[in-house]
Design a protein around this motif. Structure first.
Motif, PDB file in Angstrom:
ATOM      1  N   ASP A  68       1.227  -0.720 -21.248  1.00  0.00           N
ATOM      2  CA  ASP A  68       0.988  -0.501 -19.821  1.00  0.00           C
ATOM      3  C   ASP A  68       2.206   0.178 -19.211  1.00  0.00           C
ATOM      4  O   ASP A  68       3.339  -0.277 -19.393  1.00  0.00           O
ATOM      5  CB  ASP A  68       0.723  -1.831 -19.109  1.00  0.00           C
ATOM      6  CG  ASP A  68      -0.476  -2.560 -19.675  1.00  0.00           C
ATOM      7  OD1 ASP A  68      -1.595  -2.258 -19.246  1.00  0.00           O
ATOM      8  OD2 ASP A  68      -0.280  -3.424 -20.559  1.00  0.00           O
ATOM      9  N   PHE A  69       1.954   1.273 -18.482  1.00  0.00           N
ATOM     10  CA  PHE A  69       3.051   2.050 -17.900  1.00  0.00           C
ATOM     11  C   PHE A  69       2.717   2.378 -16.453  1.00  0.00           C
ATOM     12  O   PHE A  69       1.571   2.684 -16.114  1.00  0.00           O
ATOM     13  CB  PHE A  69       3.265   3.340 -18.685  1.00  0.00           C
ATOM     14  CG  PHE A  69       4.372   4.183 -18.127  1.00  0.00           C
ATOM     15  CD1 PHE A  69       5.696   3.908 -18.445  1.00  0.00           C
ATOM     16  CD2 PHE A  69       4.106   5.251 -17.281  1.00  0.00           C
ATOM     17  CE1 PHE A  69       6.725   4.682 -17.931  1.00  0.00           C
ATOM     18  CE2 PHE A  69       5.129   6.028 -16.762  1.00  0.00           C
ATOM     19  CZ  PHE A  69       6.449   5.736 -17.088  1.00  0.00           C
ATOM     20  N   ALA A  70       3.714   2.312 -15.606  1.00  0.00           N
ATOM     21  CA  ALA A  70       3.520   2.654 -14.194  1.00  0.00           C
ATOM     22  C   ALA A  70       4.761   3.349 -13.664  1.00  0.00           C
ATOM     23  O   ALA A  70       5.896   3.006 -14.018  1.00  0.00           O
ATOM     24  CB  ALA A  70       3.230   1.405 -13.372  1.00  0.00           C
ATOM     25  N   LYS A  71       4.538   4.344 -12.814  1.00  0.00           N
ATOM     26  CA  LYS A  71       5.620   5.016 -12.098  1.00  0.00           C
ATOM     27  C   LYS A  71       5.163   5.206 -10.669  1.00  0.00           C
ATOM     28  O   LYS A  71       4.101   5.765 -10.417  1.00  0.00           O
ATOM     29  CB  LYS A  71       5.954   6.368 -12.727  1.00  0.00           C
ATOM     30  CG  LYS A  71       7.149   7.057 -12.046  1.00  0.00           C
ATOM     31  CD  LYS A  71       7.530   8.338 -12.745  1.00  0.00           C
ATOM     32  CE  LYS A  71       8.746   8.973 -12.065  1.00  0.00           C
ATOM     33  NZ  LYS A  71       9.143  10.229 -12.734  1.00  0.00           N
ATOM     34  N   GLY A  72       5.932   4.721  -9.719  1.00  0.00           N
ATOM     35  CA  GLY A  72       5.457   4.721  -8.342  1.00  0.00           C
ATOM     36  C   GLY A  72       4.461   3.594  -8.178  1.00  0.00           C
ATOM     37  O   GLY A  72       4.412   2.653  -8.948  1.00  0.00           O
TER      38      GLY A  72
ATOM     39  N   ASN B 146       0.824  -1.201   0.000  1.00  0.00           N
ATOM     40  CA  ASN B 146       0.000   0.000   0.000  1.00  0.00           C
ATOM     41  C   ASN B 146       0.861   1.256   0.000  1.00  0.00           C
ATOM     42  O   ASN B 146       0.852   2.027   0.931  1.00  0.00           O
ATOM     43  CB  ASN B 146      -0.902  -0.027   1.244  1.00  0.00           C
ATOM     44  CG  ASN B 146      -2.033   0.962   1.111  1.00  0.00           C
ATOM     45  OD1 ASN B 146      -2.416   1.349   0.014  1.00  0.00           O
ATOM     46  ND2 ASN B 146      -2.555   1.377   2.247  1.00  0.00           N
ATOM     47  N   PRO B 147       1.647   1.487  -1.098  1.00  0.00           N
ATOM     48  CA  PRO B 147       2.479   2.680  -1.134  1.00  0.00           C
ATOM     49  C   PRO B 147       1.676   3.949  -1.338  1.00  0.00           C
ATOM     50  O   PRO B 147       0.475   3.901  -1.484  1.00  0.00           O
ATOM     51  CB  PRO B 147       3.413   2.424  -2.309  1.00  0.00           C
ATOM     52  CG  PRO B 147       2.864   1.251  -3.025  1.00  0.00           C
ATOM     53  CD  PRO B 147       1.751   0.672  -2.230  1.00  0.00           C
ATOM     54  N   GLU B 148       2.352   5.084  -1.366  1.00  0.00           N
ATOM     55  CA  GLU B 148       1.632   6.341  -1.229  1.00  0.00           C
ATOM     56  C   GLU B 148       1.615   7.236  -2.462  1.00  0.00           C
ATOM     57  O   GLU B 148       0.810   8.153  -2.525  1.00  0.00           O
ATOM     58  CB  GLU B 148       2.222   7.138  -0.053  1.00  0.00           C
ATOM     59  CG  GLU B 148       2.026   6.419   1.275  1.00  0.00           C
ATOM     60  CD  GLU B 148       2.534   7.232   2.443  1.00  0.00           C
ATOM     61  OE1 GLU B 148       3.147   8.278   2.189  1.00  0.00           O
ATOM     62  OE2 GLU B 148       2.317   6.831   3.585  1.00  0.00           O
ATOM     63  N   THR B 149       2.522   7.044  -3.422  1.00  0.00           N
ATOM     64  CA  THR B 149       2.525   7.946  -4.573  1.00  0.00           C
ATOM     65  C   THR B 149       2.758   7.176  -5.861  1.00  0.00           C
ATOM     66  O   THR B 149       3.338   6.089  -5.858  1.00  0.00           O
ATOM     67  CB  THR B 149       3.634   9.007  -4.449  1.00  0.00           C
ATOM     68  OG1 THR B 149       4.898   8.338  -4.396  1.00  0.00           O
ATOM     69  CG2 THR B 149       3.429   9.862  -3.222  1.00  0.00           C
ATOM     70  N   GLY B 150       2.330   7.766  -6.966  1.00  0.00           N
ATOM     71  CA  GLY B 150       2.602   7.169  -8.264  1.00  0.00           C
ATOM     72  C   GLY B 150       1.432   7.323  -9.210  1.00  0.00           C
ATOM     73  O   GLY B 150       0.358   7.809  -8.842  1.00  0.00           O
ATOM     74  N   TYR B 151       1.651   6.909 -10.466  1.00  0.00           N
ATOM     75  CA  TYR B 151       0.576   6.917 -11.444  1.00  0.00           C
ATOM     76  C   TYR B 151       0.755   5.746 -12.409  1.00  0.00           C
ATOM     77  O   TYR B 151       1.863   5.236 -12.611  1.00  0.00           O
ATOM     78  CB  TYR B 151       0.525   8.244 -12.206  1.00  0.00           C
ATOM     79  CG  TYR B 151       1.788   8.612 -12.942  1.00  0.00           C
ATOM     80  CD1 TYR B 151       2.018   8.178 -14.246  1.00  0.00           C
ATOM     81  CD2 TYR B 151       2.750   9.417 -12.327  1.00  0.00           C
ATOM     82  CE1 TYR B 151       3.171   8.523 -14.921  1.00  0.00           C
ATOM     83  CE2 TYR B 151       3.908   9.775 -12.998  1.00  0.00           C
ATOM     84  CZ  TYR B 151       4.113   9.317 -14.304  1.00  0.00           C
ATOM     85  OH  TYR B 151       5.255   9.653 -14.972  1.00  0.00           O
ATOM     86  N   VAL B 152      -0.346   5.315 -12.983  1.00  0.00           N
ATOM     87  CA  VAL B 152      -0.351   4.215 -13.942  1.00  0.00           C
ATOM     88  C   VAL B 152      -1.309   4.580 -15.066  1.00  0.00           C
ATOM     89  O   VAL B 152      -2.273   5.321 -14.882  1.00  0.00           O
ATOM     90  CB  VAL B 152      -0.798   2.886 -13.295  1.00  0.00           C
ATOM     91  CG1 VAL B 152       0.196   2.414 -12.257  1.00  0.00           C
ATOM     92  CG2 VAL B 152      -2.181   3.016 -12.675  1.00  0.00           C
ATOM     93  N   TRP B 153      -1.043   4.062 -16.235  1.00  0.00           N
ATOM     94  CA  TRP B 153      -1.977   4.194 -17.335  1.00  0.00           C
ATOM     95  C   TRP B 153      -1.666   3.140 -18.394  1.00  0.00           C
ATOM     96  O   TRP B 153      -0.561   2.595 -18.451  1.00  0.00           O
ATOM     97  CB  TRP B 153      -1.954   5.590 -17.945  1.00  0.00           C
ATOM     98  CG  TRP B 153      -0.647   6.030 -18.537  1.00  0.00           C
ATOM     99  CD1 TRP B 153       0.409   6.578 -17.879  1.00  0.00           C
ATOM    100  CD2 TRP B 153      -0.268   5.952 -19.911  1.00  0.00           C
ATOM    101  NE1 TRP B 153       1.426   6.865 -18.747  1.00  0.00           N
ATOM    102  CE2 TRP B 153       1.037   6.499 -20.011  1.00  0.00           C
ATOM    103  CE3 TRP B 153      -0.904   5.505 -21.066  1.00  0.00           C
ATOM    104  CZ2 TRP B 153       1.723   6.574 -21.219  1.00  0.00           C
ATOM    105  CZ3 TRP B 153      -0.230   5.586 -22.276  1.00  0.00           C
ATOM    106  CH2 TRP B 153       1.067   6.115 -22.344  1.00  0.00           C
ATOM    107  N   GLY B 154      -2.654   2.836 -19.195  1.00  0.00           N
ATOM    108  CA  GLY B 154      -2.462   1.828 -20.220  1.00  0.00           C
ATOM    109  C   GLY B 154      -3.683   1.715 -21.109  1.00  0.00           C
ATOM    110  O   GLY B 154      -4.756   2.271 -20.825  1.00  0.00           O
ATOM    111  N   ALA B 155      -3.523   0.978 -22.203  1.00  0.00           N
ATOM    112  CA  ALA B 155      -4.611   0.770 -23.154  1.00  0.00           C
ATOM    113  C   ALA B 155      -4.345  -0.505 -23.931  1.00  0.00           C
ATOM    114  O   ALA B 155      -3.190  -0.939 -24.063  1.00  0.00           O
ATOM    115  CB  ALA B 155      -4.752   1.960 -24.107  1.00  0.00           C
ATOM    116  N   ASP B 156      -5.402  -1.129 -24.428  1.00  0.00           N
ATOM    117  CA  ASP B 156      -5.244  -2.296 -25.280  1.00  0.00           C
ATOM    118  C   ASP B 156      -6.412  -2.386 -26.250  1.00  0.00           C
ATOM    119  O   ASP B 156      -7.507  -1.865 -25.986  1.00  0.00           O
ATOM    120  CB  ASP B 156      -5.163  -3.586 -24.451  1.00  0.00           C
ATOM    121  CG  ASP B 156      -6.514  -4.025 -23.935  1.00  0.00           C
ATOM    122  OD1 ASP B 156      -7.137  -4.899 -24.554  1.00  0.00           O
ATOM    123  OD2 ASP B 156      -6.970  -3.464 -22.913  1.00  0.00           O
ATOM    124  N   VAL B 157      -6.180  -3.040 -27.380  1.00  0.00           N
ATOM    125  CA  VAL B 157      -7.230  -3.281 -28.356  1.00  0.00           C
ATOM    126  C   VAL B 157      -6.906  -4.569 -29.095  1.00  0.00           C
ATOM    127  O   VAL B 157      -5.736  -4.859 -29.376  1.00  0.00           O
ATOM    128  CB  VAL B 157      -7.361  -2.100 -29.356  1.00  0.00           C
ATOM    129  CG1 VAL B 157      -6.096  -1.924 -30.172  1.00  0.00           C
ATOM    130  CG2 VAL B 157      -8.565  -2.300 -30.274  1.00  0.00           C
TER     131      VAL B 157
END
Length: 693
Positions: free
Chosen positions: A670-674, A141-152
């Motif tokens: 798919d990308f994630a940071k934090g 349960n960390p405290e900071t970061g962002y993720v985003w992604g897409a698929d088709v």
């Protein structure tokens, strides 16, 4: 057939705490957890669940948490649905730290953040009425970061598209999430062949129908989520989601209609469709009192309108004279509320969980059909009070629960009020480190679904109709299983003899209707249905790794159905499915197939959908390339035939020719940071689906 849709729920929910202590945040704890992941046994069996951990190699190969789930012995990735499913079938409920999660939420979790996965093949009381299998992903349960992604992914020669996108941002106690998914189907070559044979008013009738359908649907989901939490103190979540669904069917065909062996040619036309877009608001709050007590609340609400229509026409080809003209239109407005409150307390000897859930669904209908125009309302109320205690003494583990369910259904013609006790018992004995025995037994009740209770009527062919039954009573289910579990480096399987009785089982039969002067396919309560058999499921790894994994599922069952008039119907079947998968470095391959079998449903035998799918993927950094062939060498196919006990000798054979040798290409990023902020939510409810007929 016509689909009428309308059920909008407003759910209140309060639920029970998960049986694991919440994962806390600190650098020290993170290090300790990592050591557990690397050193812990891959599987550990408890009285009510199996707990899986993953070695570093598995974490490195996975793109996200969903890739870890499909390695579990009784789970698989379904390329058709683009989601994780159970090899045994049934409803799979996936949770993240105790909160219900979507496929896209699972994709937002990086594999390195997964501490363990809890697998319930016999769900606890609070989930038992909603799912056959529950999977709970426990994360850091960390405290900071962002993720985003897409698929088709899309077929190249027909209307088959699966697509999705997600984004999440976490800052301190606050977490924001946005998700979107779309599933589109547009098939213009579905072949349907149906036959009806029956006696009516001393005459022999036969219908042989052949038609070609153009059908499809577009199903879209939108979710917006906000979370605020302080570990071990409180958690608040507000979630808004909307499903936007439109469906259609256009059919043209011919019917050879015979009376006493004198035949005439008929033309047929079918047009139907439905649409709805239910908005749902989900509010959740939990509060800890010290280290041993927690109370949780959840409110979910929805209100919407559904419209559906069906136009069936049949005429004589020789002169154009109408044989029948069925025109049905339905508008339904639904408002519902479901509420649940749950409390948990940790004793030295075990954990006590208790809760109360209430669901009230109100539907107002405007209907125009063969009986003319009508306006009527229905109301479905369900209350559920439950408690459960779980613990362990030596090698014996136990989970005992007692509850009561009240189902109060009020239709336009009758009121049904049913009270049912809900005892549950799970006993577990550890034979050895990798072997265990579990005995499970429970007694539950199930309310009839909306279209089964509907008084709507549609005509399908001359003299044949379809309708619901507002006089249906809730069914009661008594289930018993003895589960032998074994696992080592090469095997992980469950062997399950079972014995189930479904009292007042809801089934479909043809019955004569004097009002219609024909036969109506309708629902009725049988006296009981008895199921006995043996089930085998799990995984085999010949090389002790993921280079080759074989997942068989076999279920032999003997079924006896006794109707209220004393008629006895018997059937035996062998359900089966097989999944073969292989992973090597960044490559993965999977092949799924089955041998369809006939299973008993009322006076009918139905086959399950055939499978013969192969697909592969290659991971390159944050990108994944996918390709596959679905229904290799065959179209998707569905068969139904009636038994000798049916007053109408009926059979149907449906093939979707567009699916045959369907070639699909796909890509995802798919990308994630934090890292993301995931809460331990103990209550999970959802509004009822749209009512269709």
């Amino acid at each position: 057939m016509k689909k009428t849709a309308a059920i909008a729920l407003i759910q209140l929910s309060f639920a029970v705490q998960a049986q694991e202590t919440p994962v806390k945040d600190s650098a020290v704890q993170t290090q300790e957890i990592q050591e557990v992941v690397l050193k812990a046994q891959h599987k550990k069996q408890y009285v009510d669940k199996a707990v899986y951990t993953f070695d570093q190699n598995a974490l490195d190969k996975a793109r996200y948490a969903a890739d870890l789930l499909k390695t579990l012995p009784e789970l698989q990735y379904s390329p058709i649905d683009n989601k994780i499913t159970s090899t045994k079938g049934g409803t799979l409920l996936t949770l993240i730290n105790g909160i219900e999660a979507t496929e896209l939420q699972i994709r937002s979790i990086q594999p390195q953040n997964v501490v363990k996965v809890e697998y319930y093949d016999n769900p606890p009381t609070r989930w038992a009425s909603r799912a056959d299998t529950v999977v709970n992903i426990i994360t850091r349960n960390p405290e900071t970061g962002y993720v985003w992604g897409a698929d088709v992914s899309s077929a190249l020669t027909t209307g088959f598209v699966n697509g999705s996108a997600y984004a999440g941002y976490t800052q301190g106690r606050n977490d924001f999430g946005l998700e979107y998914s779309i599933n589109l189907r547009d098939y213009d070559n579905r072949k349907v062949r149906k036959t009806y044979e029956y006696l009516l008013n001393g005459n022999e009738y036969q219908t042989l129908e052949n038609r070609k359908d153009h059908f499809g649907y577009t199903d879209q989901y939108i979710t917006l989520r906000y979370t605020n939490q302080l570990a071990d103190r409180y958690a608040f979540q507000a979630k808004f989601n909307m499903e936007i669904l439109t469906s259609f069917n256009r059919s043209a065909g011919q019917n050879v209609f015979s009376v006493n062996n004198e035949a005439e040619d008929h033309g047929t036309s079918i047009r139907n469709g439905s649409s709805y877009a239910p908005p749902t608001l989900d509010l959740y709050y939990s509060k800890n009192f010290g280290k041993k007590d927690e109370i949780s609340f959840n409110v979910v609400g929805s209100a919407y309108e559904t419209s559906s229509y069906e136009t069936d026409k049949e005429w004589k080809r020789s002169n154009g004279e109408s044989v029948f003209d069925n025109d049905m239109k339905l508008k339904a407005k639904q408002n519902s509320i479901v509420g649940e409150v749950a409390y948990t307390h940790q004793f030295d000897a075990g954990k006590l969980s208790a809760g109360y859930r209430i669901a009230n669904n109100h539907v107002s209908n405007e209907l125009n059909n063969l009986s003319g125009y009508s306006e009527y309302t229905v109301n479905y109320l369900t209350q559920y009070l439950y408690s459960e205690f779980s613990g362990k003494k030596g090698k014996l583990g136990y989970r005992a629960g007692i509850g009561v369910t009240n189902i109060h259904n009020n239709s336009s013609v009758t009121t049904e009020n049913d009270w049912t006790p809900n005892p549950k018992l799970v006993l577990s004995y550890t034979i050895a480190k990798n072997q265990s025995l579990r005995l499970t037994s429970d007694y539950t009740s199930k309310s009839p679904w909306a279209d089964a209770l509907s008084s709507n009527i549609v005509q399908t062919v001359p003299n044949i109709y379809r309708t619901g039954n507002p006089y249906l009573k809730p069914s009661h289910v008594f289930r018993n299983n003895l589960v032998y579990s074994f696992n080592n480096k090469y095997f992980d399987f469950n062997l399950v003899p079972f014995y189930n009785i479904l009292y007042r089982d809801i089934t479909q039969f043809y019955t004569y209707s004097a009002q219609l002067n024909g036969y109506a396919l309708t629902y009725d309560n049988s006296d009981y249905t008895r199921q006995t058999g043996l089930q085998f499921s799990g995984s085999l790894k010949p090389f002790g790794n993921d280079l080759l994994v074989i997942k068989p599922y076999l279920q032999f069952a003997s079924v006896l159905l006794k109707k209220t008039d004393g008629t006895v119907i018997r059937n035996q079947y062998l359900r089966n499915s097989f999944t073969l998968s292989s992973e090597y470095k960044n490559f993965s391959f999977q092949y799924q197939f089955n041998i369809p079998s006939y299973t008993l449903s009322g006076a009918f035998l139905n086959t399950n959908e055939n499978q013969n799918h192969a697909f592969a993927s290659y991971k390159l950094s944050n990108w994944t390339l996918m390709t596959g062939f679905y229904w290799i060498g065959m179209p998707s196919e569905y068969k139904t035939k009636s038994l000798s006990e049916s007053v109408v000798n009926y059979s149907s054979h449906t093939q979707i020719m567009n699916n045959k040798n369907m070639f699909v290409l796909g890509i995802s990023y798919d990308f994630a940071k934090g890292k993301q902020n995931n809460i331990h939510r103990k209550l999970n409810n959802d509004t009822a689906p749209a009512v269709t007929f």
